[in-house]
Write an enzyme that holds these catalytic residues in place. Structure first.
Site, PDB file in Angstrom:
ATOM      1  N   THR A  74       0.273   0.666   6.540  1.00  0.00           N
ATOM      2  CA  THR A  74       0.915   1.105   7.753  1.00  0.00           C
ATOM      3  C   THR A  74       1.296  -0.125   8.572  1.00  0.00           C
ATOM      4  O   THR A  74       0.629  -1.165   8.501  1.00  0.00           O
ATOM      5  CB  THR A  74       0.004   2.031   8.590  1.00  0.00           C
ATOM      6  OG1 THR A  74      -1.213   1.353   8.940  1.00  0.00           O
ATOM      7  CG2 THR A  74      -0.333   3.299   7.830  1.00  0.00           C
ATOM      8  N   THR A  75       2.357   0.053   9.369  1.00  0.00           N
ATOM      9  CA  THR A  75       2.909  -1.068  10.130  1.00  0.00           C
ATOM     10  C   THR A  75       1.852  -1.766  10.964  1.00  0.00           C
ATOM     11  O   THR A  75       1.767  -3.003  11.000  1.00  0.00           O
ATOM     12  CB  THR A  75       4.024  -0.568  11.078  1.00  0.00           C
ATOM     13  OG1 THR A  75       4.793   0.431  10.442  1.00  0.00           O
ATOM     14  CG2 THR A  75       4.908  -1.718  11.521  1.00  0.00           C
ATOM     15  N   ASP A  76       1.029  -0.977  11.640  1.00  0.00           N
ATOM     16  CA  ASP A  76       0.090  -1.511  12.619  1.00  0.00           C
ATOM     17  C   ASP A  76      -1.232  -1.954  12.028  1.00  0.00           C
ATOM     18  O   ASP A  76      -2.018  -2.626  12.702  1.00  0.00           O
ATOM     19  CB  ASP A  76      -0.169  -0.473  13.710  1.00  0.00           C
ATOM     20  CG  ASP A  76      -0.609   0.875  13.147  1.00  0.00           C
ATOM     21  OD1 ASP A  76      -0.077   1.278  12.097  1.00  0.00           O
ATOM     22  OD2 ASP A  76      -1.468   1.540  13.756  1.00  0.00           O
ATOM     23  N   VAL A  77      -1.497  -1.582  10.764  1.00  0.00           N
ATOM     24  CA  VAL A  77      -2.793  -1.932  10.179  1.00  0.00           C
ATOM     25  C   VAL A  77      -2.600  -2.921   9.029  1.00  0.00           C
ATOM     26  O   VAL A  77      -2.651  -4.139   9.218  1.00  0.00           O
ATOM     27  CB  VAL A  77      -3.570  -0.670   9.739  1.00  0.00           C
ATOM     28  CG1 VAL A  77      -4.954  -1.056   9.219  1.00  0.00           C
ATOM     29  CG2 VAL A  77      -3.730   0.293  10.919  1.00  0.00           C
ATOM     30  N   CYS A  78      -2.356  -2.442   7.821  1.00  0.00           N
ATOM     31  CA  CYS A  78      -2.324  -3.334   6.661  1.00  0.00           C
ATOM     32  C   CYS A  78      -1.133  -4.291   6.677  1.00  0.00           C
ATOM     33  O   CYS A  78      -1.270  -5.456   6.297  1.00  0.00           O
ATOM     34  CB  CYS A  78      -2.333  -2.514   5.377  1.00  0.00           C
ATOM     35  SG  CYS A  78      -3.880  -1.610   5.129  1.00  0.00           S
TER      36      CYS A  78
ATOM     37  N   LYS B 209      -6.673  -5.001  -3.379  1.00  0.00           N
ATOM     38  CA  LYS B 209      -7.438  -5.529  -2.249  1.00  0.00           C
ATOM     39  C   LYS B 209      -8.411  -4.480  -1.731  1.00  0.00           C
ATOM     40  O   LYS B 209      -8.129  -3.286  -1.777  1.00  0.00           O
ATOM     41  CB  LYS B 209      -6.484  -5.957  -1.124  1.00  0.00           C
ATOM     42  CG  LYS B 209      -5.613  -4.831  -0.561  1.00  0.00           C
ATOM     43  CD  LYS B 209      -4.567  -5.391   0.392  1.00  0.00           C
ATOM     44  CE  LYS B 209      -3.719  -4.310   1.028  1.00  0.00           C
ATOM     45  NZ  LYS B 209      -4.435  -3.458   1.979  1.00  0.00           N
TER      46      LYS B 209
ATOM     47  N   LYS C 278      -7.892  -4.300   4.711  1.00  0.00           N
ATOM     48  CA  LYS C 278      -6.575  -4.160   5.324  1.00  0.00           C
ATOM     49  C   LYS C 278      -5.648  -5.309   4.940  1.00  0.00           C
ATOM     50  O   LYS C 278      -4.499  -5.105   4.574  1.00  0.00           O
ATOM     51  CB  LYS C 278      -6.700  -4.101   6.847  1.00  0.00           C
ATOM     52  CG  LYS C 278      -7.049  -2.741   7.422  1.00  0.00           C
ATOM     53  CD  LYS C 278      -8.489  -2.334   7.175  1.00  0.00           C
ATOM     54  CE  LYS C 278      -8.853  -1.076   7.945  1.00  0.00           C
ATOM     55  NZ  LYS C 278     -10.244  -0.651   7.660  1.00  0.00           N
TER      56      LYS C 278
ATOM     57  N   GLU D 178      -4.707  -0.817  -1.811  1.00  0.00           N
ATOM     58  CA  GLU D 178      -6.041  -0.861  -1.213  1.00  0.00           C
ATOM     59  C   GLU D 178      -6.952   0.113  -1.947  1.00  0.00           C
ATOM     60  O   GLU D 178      -6.575   1.267  -2.188  1.00  0.00           O
ATOM     61  CB  GLU D 178      -5.996  -0.502   0.269  1.00  0.00           C
ATOM     62  CG  GLU D 178      -7.377  -0.547   0.931  1.00  0.00           C
ATOM     63  CD  GLU D 178      -7.360  -0.234   2.408  1.00  0.00           C
ATOM     64  OE1 GLU D 178      -8.451  -0.038   2.977  1.00  0.00           O
ATOM     65  OE2 GLU D 178      -6.251  -0.183   2.992  1.00  0.00           O
TER      66      GLU D 178
ATOM     67  N   ASP E 132       0.785  -1.243   0.000  1.00  0.00           N
ATOM     68  CA  ASP E 132       0.000   0.000   0.000  1.00  0.00           C
ATOM     69  C   ASP E 132       0.818   1.296   0.000  1.00  0.00           C
ATOM     70  O   ASP E 132       0.425   2.283   0.646  1.00  0.00           O
ATOM     71  CB  ASP E 132      -0.960   0.010   1.197  1.00  0.00           C
ATOM     72  CG  ASP E 132      -1.993  -1.091   1.123  1.00  0.00           C
ATOM     73  OD1 ASP E 132      -1.979  -1.870   0.148  1.00  0.00           O
ATOM     74  OD2 ASP E 132      -2.820  -1.186   2.057  1.00  0.00           O
TER      75      ASP E 132
ATOM     76  N   GLN F 282       6.445 -14.135  22.490  1.00  0.00           N
ATOM     77  CA  GLN F 282       6.180 -15.578  22.429  1.00  0.00           C
ATOM     78  C   GLN F 282       7.108 -16.289  21.445  1.00  0.00           C
ATOM     79  O   GLN F 282       6.705 -17.192  20.714  1.00  0.00           O
ATOM     80  CB  GLN F 282       4.720 -15.842  22.052  1.00  0.00           C
ATOM     81  CG  GLN F 282       3.717 -15.226  23.008  1.00  0.00           C
ATOM     82  CD  GLN F 282       2.289 -15.426  22.554  1.00  0.00           C
ATOM     83  OE1 GLN F 282       1.932 -16.496  22.066  1.00  0.00           O
ATOM     84  NE2 GLN F 282       1.461 -14.408  22.708  1.00  0.00           N
TER      85      GLN F 282
END
Length: 249
Positions: free
Chosen positions: A168-172, A139, A142, A81, A33, A212
């Site tokens: 963006t790092t935290d979303v798509c 697409k 996200k 997107e 994106d 983890q």
């Protein structure tokens, strides 16, 4: 690749890929994106009032990474997107949320209709423009796997390892990485090749990946990726021929 050959990239929380099976044939980068709507003046992110320097920060590292991977024949994919002009594939709640923040999807803006396929804002920025032979996945949401043929393409090409970059790092980017992990792909995120509208969200997303034992994969920088691969390319120009045994970093 010859039996017993192991190739790793220095990353956290473990050397990537987990099994050392890394070739140009089974490895791709997905640049997510990097569009006008997310990275340029007058686009979606700019209309929402966010600082564009955060989503433009990855441009140069992505350019350097693409130049290296193209030179050595790795698979290159991009995503965009956007929604149909009639917005039939835009959920009502998504459109409503965008309206609340002053950048309604489908409305007219300086770069055309926001997040609509075919509009100037939907295009990938020229700095990281795909080459003619590089696949672009369009697409509506996200994640890069939902309502697309990405999984089929990766499986058809025999790709197992995915390098992730973009915004963006935290979303798509994160959504794509999580889905890819659930599908069994081995993922690595390039921290300097990603950006978020809020730097705190960028940092948090990177931290989550490392929990983890690498819950979604690993993280590294473009410099470490290029250095690790360059070292191995000296031993094997194709990353997959007869090479010496390589140890984990």
């Amino acid at each position: 690749m010859s039996n017993g050959t192991k190739i790793y990239v220095e990353s956290e929380p473990y050397p990537w890929p987990y099994d050392g099976h890394l070739t140009k044939e089974n490895t791709c980068i997905i640049v997510i994106d990097m569009q006008v709507d997310f990275c340029a003046q007058g686009g979606y992110v700019d209309s929402m009032g966010y600082d564009l320097s955060n989503t433009r920060a990855p441009i140069v590292p992505i350019q350097n990474t693409l130049a290296f991977l193209r030179k050595h024949g790795f698979h290159i994919l991009h995503t965009r997107e956007g929604h149909r002009p009639d917005l039939a594939d835009c959920p009502a709640n998504k459109r409503w949320r965008s309206k609340q923040i002053g950048a309604e999807i489908g409305s007219n803006g300086p770069c055309g209709r926001i997040l609509v396929v075919g509009e100037p804002g939907w295009e990938i920025i020229p700095e990281v423009k795909p080459l003619p032979d590089e696949i672009v996945i369009d697409k509506p949401g996200k994640g890069s796997f939902v309502a697309t043929n990405l999984d089929l393409i990766l499986k058809t090409k025999g790709i197992q390892n995915i390098i992730l970059a973009g915004v963006t790092t935290d979303v798509c980017v994160h959504t794509t990485m999580r889905h890819a992990n659930d599908l069994g792909y081995e993922c690595i995120l390039l921290t300097d090749c990603c950006g978020a509208t809020d730097p705190k969200n960028h940092d948090a997303a990177i931290s989550m990946i490392q929990k983890q034992g690498g819950v979604f994969g690993t993280v590294t920088t473009s410099e470490k990726l290029i250095t690790s691969l360059s070292t191995n390319l000296e031993a094997s120009p194709t990353i997959g021929g007869q090479t010496r045994e390589l140890t984990e970093p």
